[in-house]
Design a protein around this motif. Sequence first.
Motif, PDB file in Angstrom:
ATOM      1  N   GLU A   5       0.842  -1.378   0.126  1.00 49.68           N
ATOM      2  CA  GLU A   5      -0.033   0.071   0.163  1.00 49.68           C
ATOM      3  C   GLU A   5       0.817   1.131   0.038  1.00 49.68           C
ATOM      4  O   GLU A   5       0.625   2.424  -0.688  1.00 49.68           O
ATOM      5  CB  GLU A   5      -0.974   0.266   1.250  1.00 49.68           C
TER       6      GLU A   5
ATOM      7  N   LYS B 192      -3.102   3.848  -5.247  1.00 48.96           N
ATOM      8  CA  LYS B 192      -4.432   4.176  -5.273  1.00 48.96           C
ATOM      9  C   LYS B 192      -4.591   4.100  -6.761  1.00 48.96           C
ATOM     10  O   LYS B 192      -4.089   4.535  -7.826  1.00 48.96           O
ATOM     11  CB  LYS B 192      -4.501   5.694  -5.205  1.00 48.96           C
ATOM     12  N   ASN B 193      -6.049   3.038  -6.890  1.00 48.07           N
ATOM     13  CA  ASN B 193      -6.180   2.767  -8.230  1.00 48.07           C
ATOM     14  C   ASN B 193      -5.011   2.001  -9.159  1.00 48.07           C
ATOM     15  O   ASN B 193      -4.856   2.224 -10.335  1.00 48.07           O
ATOM     16  CB  ASN B 193      -6.640   3.958  -9.011  1.00 48.07           C
ATOM     17  N   ASN B 194      -4.176   1.025  -8.450  1.00 42.22           N
ATOM     18  CA  ASN B 194      -3.249   0.311  -8.928  1.00 42.22           C
ATOM     19  C   ASN B 194      -2.073   1.163  -9.344  1.00 42.22           C
ATOM     20  O   ASN B 194      -1.521   0.663 -10.290  1.00 42.22           O
ATOM     21  CB  ASN B 194      -3.938  -0.682 -10.143  1.00 42.22           C
ATOM     22  N   LYS B 195      -2.006   2.308  -9.021  1.00 38.69           N
ATOM     23  CA  LYS B 195      -0.697   3.056  -9.394  1.00 38.69           C
ATOM     24  C   LYS B 195      -0.438   3.845  -8.018  1.00 38.69           C
ATOM     25  O   LYS B 195      -1.105   4.047  -7.131  1.00 38.69           O
ATOM     26  CB  LYS B 195      -0.892   3.882 -10.467  1.00 38.69           C
ATOM     27  N   TYR B 196       0.919   4.224  -8.043  1.00 40.51           N
ATOM     28  CA  TYR B 196       1.292   4.966  -7.021  1.00 40.51           C
ATOM     29  C   TYR B 196       1.121   6.335  -7.104  1.00 40.51           C
ATOM     30  O   TYR B 196       1.600   6.944  -8.033  1.00 40.51           O
ATOM     31  CB  TYR B 196       2.892   4.737  -6.490  1.00 40.51           C
TER      32      TYR B 196
END
Length: 59
Positions: free
Chosen positions: A3, A20-24
């Motif tokens: 996370e 967040k939403n599969n990207k940092y």
Amino acid sequence: MNEFDFKYNSDGTITALRLKNNKYVEILSFGKADIPHLLADVTKRLPPEVRRYMEQIKE
């Protein structure tokens, strides 16, 4: 993927990233000298994971 992740930049700063939403996405960039001030500032709403990381690396 975790996370939270922490990226060390070439200018000596550290960037805290949150998944967040599969990207940092960047939460905060700071230098080691900034850590005591950031930890003492109660108005900063840092995630507990970021606070723990700062406690581990502060000098």
